[in-house]
Enzyme design. Structure first.
Site, PDB file in Angstrom:
ATOM      1  CD  GLU A 278      -4.315  -5.967   2.012  1.00  0.00           C
ATOM      2  OE1 GLU A 278      -5.154  -4.886   2.648  1.00  0.00           O
ATOM      3  OE2 GLU A 278      -3.208  -5.832   2.113  1.00  0.00           O
TER       4      GLU A 278
ATOM      5  CD  GLU B  43      -3.099  -0.881   2.236  1.00  0.00           C
ATOM      6  OE1 GLU B  43      -3.028  -0.119   3.047  1.00  0.00           O
ATOM      7  OE2 GLU B  43      -4.172  -1.564   2.108  1.00  0.00           O
TER       8      GLU B  43
END
Ligand SMILES: *[C@@H]1O[C@H](CO)[C@@H](O)[C@H](O)[C@H]1NC(C)=O
Ligand SMILES: *[C@@H]1O[C@H](CO)[C@@H](O)[C@H](O)[C@H]1NC(C)=O
Ligand SMILES: *[C@@H]1O[C@H](CO)[C@@H](O)[C@H](O)[C@H]1NC(C)=O
Length: 444
Positions: A342, A222
């Protein structure tokens, strides 16, 4: 007492004792008993990319659509040697037809189970934990996406690298964006990547770079910038690091680990973002993912966290649009597979049924399936995150034990089975043996 008597009796006895002791060591402590492991590991093909699909590089180049999950905690759990929870997690994952697991291959800094204690200095005990995770995955025919550093401070992350560099050179960094641009920190990261990729597994003797149970390397979990002006530095960092990983390892796929937000430049798609804030994080799904040395794009999906005020209907509508935008871009602009690495939802359990996560998973699974059916770029999705009994301490707002929730469990198995049936060399589910998990899978 006669010393001769002792000598006669003790020598043979101690010899027998030593043999038993050595046998005990080899069976009990597999960490020291490495050579035979490789003999009974199942054969697996490496994963490649053809056009917008993943393929297994065996004789048939069969398409590979992913139903998978995250369990970030596997290395941490294996630090003290073989772990029942890790083995059980892979077994349970495989029993739901899941084929890919994403996990952390980092733990930087001063935490009790840190893998990298200082730049380039490793805790061998923790490394053996990672060795164990990889061997267990292989045993269960699960492939791993290994993430190499965290953008967030959990388990060290980029701020630990910035601190290390500052301690070594007192640069007085003004922001953690230095991680993406400072030459000293880039060298630290590269040294880390090199140590991981070239690691020889102490259990199997196989180098990580030669291990087919590794699906891909993920550069960073991320990535975000503190300042939007750091966007070019992030783009340059991804370019440099993707090329670096490829220079060390040509067998494995490489991805970034993006959440998938569109930057201001990608105006036609910025309405897919969850809010204005998402365009100011210095990442851009199109620019970042287009880099040549990246084999596939990665996207996350967290409607509960991103648009917390919306009701479930609005969240699902938003999520559908988010999926369509990324699959469409992967098909038409990037021309690479896209993996939703995710997918998470806050757990709101109601009589053991998880309505919210079920609705969110179903939306994601349907979009992946529709795309996969047309050999499109929507290549799969990974739940964030699964646990097993005994690993509850790794819980977070999104974690659950899948088989404790029958509706969610069924959804997962059905997705595995309908994706598996798309394999051109696969057997249709209705012709399977009753012992196969897909025998009862009730899809059209
Ligand atoms: C790649 O996919 C195309 C169809 O999408 C197929 O015709 C071709 O044979 C595939 N190539 C390989 C090497 O599998
Ligand atoms: C980097 O991030 C950490 C953790 O969020 C923070 O404590 C630290 O002050 C940041 N460093 C800089 C130089 O901004
Ligand atoms: C390749 O395809 C053939 C025919 O469908 C099948 O019999 C064979 O098992 C496949 N091989 C592999 C390695 O999947």
């Amino acid at each position: 007492m006669d010393s001769k008597w002792w000598e006669k009796k003790l020598y043979p006895l101690s010899g027998i004792f030593t043999i038993f002791f050595l046998l005990y060591l080899s069976f009990n402590d597999q960490i020291n008993f490495s050579f035979p492991t490789v003999l009974w590991l199942p054969k697996m093909g490496f994963v490649g990319v053809n056009d917008t699909s993943f393929v297994i590089k065996n004789e048939n180049q069969s398409e590979f659509y992913v139903n998978g999950w995250n369990s970030y905690w596997l290395m941490d759990e294996s630090v003290w040697g073989s772990s029942r929870s890790v083995s059980e997690m892979f077994k349970r994952g495989a029993s739901m037809g899941l084929s890919v697991c994403r996990t952390w291959a980092f733990n930087d800094g001063t935490g009790s189970n840190a893998l990298q204690l200082r730049p380039g200095i490793f805790n061998e005990r923790v490394f053996k934990g990672l060795d164990y995770v990889i061997v267990e995955a292989r045993k269960h025919k699960i492939r791993l996406i290994l993430s190499l550093v965290n953008n967030l401070p959990a388990f060290g992350g980029k701020s630990q690298y910035v601190r290390w560099a500052d301690e070594a050179g007192t640069y007085g960094f003004s922001s953690n964006d230095s991680f993406f641009s400072h030459p000293v920190i880039k060298v630290y990261y590269k040294e880390y990547v090199k140590a991981i990729v070239s690691r020889k597994n102490s259990l199997s003797g196989i180098r990580y770079s030669d291990e087919p149970a590794i699906f891909a390397w993920e550069l960073i979990n991320e990535p975000r910038c503190e300042l939007i002006s750091s966007a070019p530095a992030l783009q340059a960092w991804i370019t440099e690091m993707a090329a670096y990983v490829k220079s060390l390892d040509k067998k494995h796929l490489v991805t970034v680990g993006l959440e998938g937000f569109y930057g201001l430049k990608s105006t036609q798609n910025s309405e897919a973002n969850p809010g204005q804030w998402a365009a100011s994080l210095g990442s851009d799904f199109i620019d970042n993912s287009a880099i040549t040395n990246l084999d596939f794009a990665s996207v996350h999906a967290y409607p509960d966290s991103w648009i917390p005020e919306a009701d479930l209907v609005a969240k699902l509508k938003y999520l559908s649009h988010w999926m369509d935008a990324h699959i469409n871009d992967a098909d038409n602009v990037l021309k690479k597979p896209v993996l939703f690495t995710e997918v998470g939802s806050h757990l709101i359990a109601n009589h053991g049924e998880q309505y919210q996560i079920d609705a969110i998973l179903k939306t994601v699974y349907d979009k992946v399936y529709e795309s996969a059916k047309k050999k499109g770029a929507g290549a799969g999705a990974l739940i964030w995150q699964l646990l097993v009994e005994g690993a509850e301490r790794y819980t977070d707002r999104f974690a659950f034990v899948a088989w404790k929730h029958p509706s969610t469990h069924k959804l997962i198995v059905d997705q595995s089975c309908r994706l598996r049936e798309l394999n051109p060399h696969g057997l249709p589910n209705k012709r399977l043996h009753p012992s196969d998990i897909c025998y009862y899978s009730s899809r059209s």
